[in-house]
Design a protein around this motif. Structure first.
Motif, short mmCIF file in Angstrom:
data_model
loop_
_atom_site.label_atom_id
_atom_site.label_comp_id
_atom_site.label_asym_id
_atom_site.label_seq_id
_atom_site.Cartn_x
_atom_site.Cartn_y
_atom_site.Cartn_z
N MET A 34 0.84 -1.18 0.00
CA MET A 34 0.00 0.00 0.00
C MET A 34 0.89 1.24 0.00
SD MET A 34 -2.69 1.44 2.80
CE MET A 34 -1.47 1.31 4.06
N ILE A 35 0.49 2.23 -0.76
CA ILE A 35 1.21 3.50 -0.88
C ILE A 35 0.31 4.60 -0.33
CG2 ILE A 35 2.26 5.13 -2.48
CD1 ILE A 35 2.53 2.63 -4.42
N ARG A 36 0.83 5.42 0.55
CA ARG A 36 0.09 6.55 1.11
C ARG A 36 0.49 7.82 0.37
NH1 ARG A 36 1.94 3.51 4.98
NH2 ARG A 36 3.73 4.85 5.36
N LYS A 37 -0.50 8.63 0.01
CA LYS A 37 -0.25 9.89 -0.67
C LYS A 37 -1.08 10.98 0.01
CE LYS A 37 0.26 9.80 -5.20
NZ LYS A 37 1.70 9.91 -5.28
N ALA A 38 -0.53 12.18 0.05
CA ALA A 38 -1.27 13.32 0.59
C ALA A 38 -0.98 14.54 -0.26
CB ALA A 38 -0.87 13.58 2.04
N SER A 39 -1.97 15.41 -0.36
CA SER A 39 -1.79 16.64 -1.13
C SER A 39 -2.67 17.75 -0.58
CB SER A 39 -2.10 16.41 -2.61
OG SER A 39 -3.44 16.04 -2.78
N LEU A 40 -2.33 18.96 -0.97
CA LEU A 40 -3.11 20.15 -0.60
C LEU A 40 -3.73 20.75 -1.85
CD1 LEU A 40 -0.78 22.01 1.91
CD2 LEU A 40 -2.84 20.70 2.43
N MET A 41 -4.97 21.19 -1.73
CA MET A 41 -5.68 21.90 -2.79
C MET A 41 -6.42 23.05 -2.12
SD MET A 41 -7.20 18.56 -4.81
CE MET A 41 -7.86 17.81 -3.31
N LYS A 42 -7.12 23.84 -2.92
CA LYS A 42 -7.84 24.97 -2.34
C LYS A 42 -9.21 25.11 -3.01
CE LYS A 42 -6.87 29.44 -0.49
NZ LYS A 42 -6.11 29.19 0.70
N VAL A 43 -10.24 25.20 -2.18
CA VAL A 43 -11.60 25.44 -2.64
C VAL A 43 -11.89 26.93 -2.41
CG1 VAL A 43 -12.65 24.85 -0.41
CG2 VAL A 43 -13.99 24.62 -2.51
N TYR A 44 -12.69 27.52 -3.28
CA TYR A 44 -13.05 28.93 -3.10
C TYR A 44 -13.88 29.09 -1.83
CZ TYR A 44 -11.46 29.40 -7.91
OH TYR A 44 -10.72 29.36 -9.06
N GLU A 45 -13.64 30.20 -1.15
CA GLU A 45 -14.23 30.44 0.18
C GLU A 45 -15.75 30.32 0.19
OE1 GLU A 45 -14.32 34.07 3.39
OE2 GLU A 45 -12.52 33.79 2.17
N ASP A 46 -16.40 30.79 -0.86
CA ASP A 46 -17.87 30.76 -0.89
C ASP A 46 -18.43 29.46 -1.48
OD1 ASP A 46 -16.93 31.35 -3.44
OD2 ASP A 46 -18.56 32.74 -3.90
N CYS A 47 -17.57 28.45 -1.67
CA CYS A 47 -17.99 27.20 -2.30
C CYS A 47 -17.84 25.97 -1.41
CB CYS A 47 -17.20 26.98 -3.60
SG CYS A 47 -17.52 28.24 -4.85
N HIS A 48 -17.58 26.16 -0.13
CA HIS A 48 -17.37 25.03 0.77
C HIS A 48 -18.56 24.06 0.74
CE1 HIS A 48 -14.36 27.36 3.55
NE2 HIS A 48 -13.99 27.33 2.28
N GLU A 49 -19.74 24.61 0.89
CA GLU A 49 -20.94 23.78 0.97
C GLU A 49 -21.17 23.00 -0.33
OE1 GLU A 49 -25.67 24.47 1.59
OE2 GLU A 49 -24.32 25.62 2.90
N GLU A 50 -21.01 23.68 -1.45
CA GLU A 50 -21.23 23.03 -2.74
C GLU A 50 -20.16 21.96 -3.02
OE1 GLU A 50 -23.04 21.95 -6.30
OE2 GLU A 50 -23.83 23.11 -4.61
N TYR A 51 -18.92 22.23 -2.62
CA TYR A 51 -17.85 21.25 -2.77
C TYR A 51 -18.20 19.98 -1.99
CZ TYR A 51 -13.17 19.23 -2.85
OH TYR A 51 -12.10 18.38 -3.04
N HIS A 52 -18.66 20.16 -0.77
CA HIS A 52 -19.06 19.03 0.07
C HIS A 52 -20.23 18.28 -0.57
CE1 HIS A 52 -20.57 16.90 3.63
NE2 HIS A 52 -19.35 17.02 4.11
N LYS A 53 -21.22 19.01 -1.05
CA LYS A 53 -22.41 18.42 -1.66
C LYS A 53 -22.03 17.55 -2.86
CE LYS A 53 -26.78 19.84 -3.85
NZ LYS A 53 -26.59 19.37 -5.21
N ARG A 54 -21.16 18.07 -3.72
CA ARG A 54 -20.80 17.31 -4.92
C ARG A 54 -20.06 16.03 -4.58
NH1 ARG A 54 -19.30 21.94 -9.45
NH2 ARG A 54 -21.15 23.21 -9.03
N HIS A 55 -19.29 16.04 -3.51
CA HIS A 55 -18.61 14.81 -3.11
C HIS A 55 -19.58 13.84 -2.42
CE1 HIS A 55 -15.01 16.99 -4.22
NE2 HIS A 55 -14.42 15.80 -4.28
N ASP A 56 -20.57 14.37 -1.73
CA ASP A 56 -21.62 13.51 -1.17
C ASP A 56 -22.38 12.78 -2.27
OD1 ASP A 56 -21.07 14.10 1.48
OD2 ASP A 56 -22.71 15.54 1.69
N GLU A 57 -22.44 13.43 -3.44
CA GLU A 57 -23.17 12.89 -4.59
C GLU A 57 -22.20 12.39 -5.67
OE1 GLU A 57 -25.58 16.26 -5.65
OE2 GLU A 57 -26.81 16.09 -3.83
N LEU A 58 -21.07 11.87 -5.25
CA LEU A 58 -20.05 11.39 -6.18
C LEU A 58 -20.68 10.45 -7.21
CD1 LEU A 58 -16.94 11.41 -6.75
CD2 LEU A 58 -16.86 9.28 -5.46
N TRP A 59 -20.37 10.70 -8.46
CA TRP A 59 -20.92 9.88 -9.53
C TRP A 59 -20.46 8.43 -9.36
CZ3 TRP A 59 -18.16 13.38 -13.55
CH2 TRP A 59 -18.73 14.66 -13.54
#
Length: 109
Positions: A1-26
């Motif tokens: 098993m290989i562990r990987k970590a990274s940093l990204m940035k979501v726009y400040e006013d998009c936190h809720e929508e970012y979470h929603k789209r991952h809750d509804e992952l295709w």
């Protein structure tokens, strides 16, 4: 098993929508990730900075690197570009992190 970590940035006013789209992952996105060796994948949000911390456990680096070339991945990136910092190809701006410490309890100990 290989562990990987990274940093990204979501726009400040998009936190809720970012979470929603991952809750509804295709389903096809989930299938692609699993087919490309993902064992587990977590994303954490620091609301005070809008930084995203991604942590993955994968089976194989080469298999994982091929995920970015799939149609579903490109479609996902296109769908997320309005929520986060992205590159010209709409992939997330991402910085890989170097692992400096790991501790794991062995089962049965």
């Amino acid at each position: 098993m290989i562990r990987k970590a990274s940093l990204m940035k979501v726009y400040e006013d998009c936190h809720e929508e970012y979470h929603k789209r991952h809750d509804e992952l295709w389903p096809e996105m989930e299938e692609m990730l699993l087919a490309h060796g993902v064992i587990s994948y977590s994303i954490f949000l620091d609301e005070s900075t809008s930084n995203l911390f991604a942590y993955l456990e994968i089976e194989d680096e080469i298999l994982w690197s091929q995920a970015a070339d799939t149609d579903v991945c490109r479609k996902w990136w296109d769908s997320m570009k309005d929520l986060m910092e992205t590159n010209a190809d709409h992939s997330p701006v991402s910085r890989e992190l170097q692992e400096v410490f790991f501790l794991e309890r062995k089962l049965g100990e």
